[in-house]
Design a protein around this motif. Structure first.
Motif, mmCIF file in Angstrom:
data_model
loop_
_atom_site.group_PDB
_atom_site.id
_atom_site.type_symbol
_atom_site.label_atom_id
_atom_site.label_comp_id
_atom_site.label_asym_id
_atom_site.label_seq_id
_atom_site.Cartn_x
_atom_site.Cartn_y
_atom_site.Cartn_z
ATOM 1 N N GLY A 1 28.384 35.121 42.865
ATOM 2 C CA GLY A 1 29.486 36.221 43.857
ATOM 3 C C GLY A 1 29.058 37.709 44.991
ATOM 4 O O GLY A 1 28.979 37.746 46.117
ATOM 5 N N CYS A 2 28.661 38.044 43.713
ATOM 6 C CA CYS A 2 28.605 39.262 43.901
ATOM 7 C C CYS A 2 28.511 40.481 42.810
ATOM 8 O O CYS A 2 28.123 39.888 41.318
ATOM 9 N N GLN A 3 28.192 41.477 42.367
ATOM 10 C CA GLN A 3 27.020 42.475 41.808
ATOM 11 C C GLN A 3 27.891 43.936 41.862
ATOM 12 O O GLN A 3 28.474 43.896 43.064
ATOM 13 N N LYS A 4 27.852 44.958 40.369
ATOM 14 C CA LYS A 4 28.368 45.973 40.681
ATOM 15 C C LYS A 4 28.408 46.709 39.085
ATOM 16 O O LYS A 4 27.778 46.297 38.535
ATOM 17 N N HIS A 5 27.895 47.879 39.481
ATOM 18 C CA HIS A 5 27.603 48.878 38.768
ATOM 19 C C HIS A 5 28.643 49.047 37.310
ATOM 20 O O HIS A 5 29.744 49.409 37.797
ATOM 21 N N TRP B 1 26.481 44.722 36.702
ATOM 22 C CA TRP B 1 26.900 42.926 35.871
ATOM 23 C C TRP B 1 27.003 41.513 37.065
ATOM 24 O O TRP B 1 26.787 42.755 38.415
ATOM 25 N N SER B 2 26.510 40.652 37.413
ATOM 26 C CA SER B 2 27.384 40.538 38.392
ATOM 27 C C SER B 2 28.178 39.064 37.878
ATOM 28 O O SER B 2 28.876 38.403 37.290
ATOM 29 N N PRO C 1 25.862 40.790 47.698
ATOM 30 C CA PRO C 1 26.513 41.489 47.982
ATOM 31 C C PRO C 1 27.306 42.448 46.187
ATOM 32 O O PRO C 1 27.625 41.664 46.100
ATOM 33 N N THR C 2 27.664 43.691 47.102
ATOM 34 C CA THR C 2 28.761 44.499 46.312
ATOM 35 C C THR C 2 29.892 43.900 45.557
ATOM 36 O O THR C 2 31.060 43.948 46.816
ATOM 37 N N CYS C 3 30.317 43.814 44.591
ATOM 38 C CA CYS C 3 31.618 43.564 45.006
ATOM 39 C C CYS C 3 32.658 44.975 44.950
ATOM 40 O O CYS C 3 32.060 45.638 44.820
ATOM 41 N N ALA C 4 33.738 43.974 45.791
ATOM 42 C CA ALA C 4 34.466 45.028 46.356
ATOM 43 C C ALA C 4 35.009 45.878 45.124
ATOM 44 O O ALA C 4 35.575 45.015 44.132
#
Length: 293
Positions: A247-251, A265-266, A290-293
């Motif tokens: 769904g999204c990914q973030k550091h 991380w996804s 996309p980057t997670c909000a």
């Protein structure tokens, strides 16, 4: 009238192309089950639901789909028509209690499981017998009988029988409860889990139907987590490469594993869980995600 009902039931089973067996050793009189009435539906709302945290969104949906059928008849061979859903059953030659199953609309054990996960995933991913469901390609984790209910999450499938001869299967709810289509003469019911006898163990079904994911994991026995950190609670284990929707990914937490180092991380919406990008095939930061909000 009975002749026409029986003929209709036989045609439904023949169309499905299979016969199922969910025979178990009875431990209570058949009369203990409630009929499918408004009162039974109320019981479903109060006693049949997701009873523990940590399950994927698809597993929770499967639990609620199974619970929505509380009070329908158990009927041998029921639920194995061309599409998931209750059907008329047939007589089990080994069980005199099944004599009226051709007149009863309902499910056998694997028919109920098939319906629950078809409703949850939008695809008929568990058509077949209890044994084939237990060995499905969509299984992402297995738990031995000796592990009890400790590692289980709502939506896991509990099974009884031999390693290649599973004859009964039920949907775990959490808190030591399960929903099952148990045996002829009863209705779909909530039961206390039964860990004795020939209880074989349990399996976890992946939330993604398996072929529509936009990425694939790699490696074996890879765990997902409730948060983007290895110190957070584990959610489910991918036994091998599995197609997943990201769904999204973030550091977040920096992870070092299998010769790689990455802080990305996804989020996997079908599992309501996080996985380090180390175990997602592709670049360290996934293209097009996309980057997670």
């Amino acid at each position: 009238m009975r002749h026409h009902t029986l003929a209709r039931a036989r045609r439904a089973i023949a169309t499905a192309g299979l016969l199922t067996a969910c025979a178990i050793v009875p431990t209570a009189p058949a009369a203990t089950a409630a009929p499918h009435t408004e009162a039974a539906t109320g019981a479903a709302a109060g006693g049949c639901d997701v009873l523990a945290p940590g399950a994927s969104a698809a597993a929770e949906a499967a639990v609620r789909a199974a619970c929505s059928q509380l009070g329908l008849w158990y009927t041998w061979g029921g639920g194995h028509g061309p599409r998931p859903g209750a059907t008329y059953g047939q007589v089990d030659p080994t069980d005199p209690a099944s004599d009226h199953d051709p007149e009863r609309l309902g499910f056998d054990c694997s028919g109920l499981v098939r319906y629950a996960y078809a409703q949850a995933t939008g695809q008929d991913i568990l058509a077949g017998t209890a044994n084939s469901q237990y060995h499905s390609e969509h299984v992402t984790a297995r738990f031995g009988a000796g592990q009890g209910t400790g590692p289980l999450l709502p939506g896991d499938l509990m099974a009884w029988g031999g390693a290649d001869s599973i004859h009964h299967i039920a949907v775990y709810l959490g808190a030591g409860k399960m929903v099952e289509a148990r045996q002829s003469g009863t209705h779909v019911m909530v039961s206390d889990v039964r860990l004795g006898g020939d209880y074989n163990g349990a399996v976890r079904i992946g939330g993604d139907p398996g072929r529509s994911g936009n990425f694939s994991t790699w490696g074996t026995d890879v765990w997902t987590h409730t948060q983007p950190a290895t110190t957070s609670a584990r959610v489910n284990k991918f036994a091998g490469p599995t197609r997943v929707k990201v769904g999204c990914q973030k550091h977040a937490q920096l992870v070092e594993a299998d010769g790689y180092r990455n802080d990305a991380w996804s989020y996997l919406p079908d599992y309501n869980a996080w996985i380090t990008n180390i175990y997602i095939q592709g670049p360290a930061w996934l293209d097009g995600v996309p980057t997670c909000a």
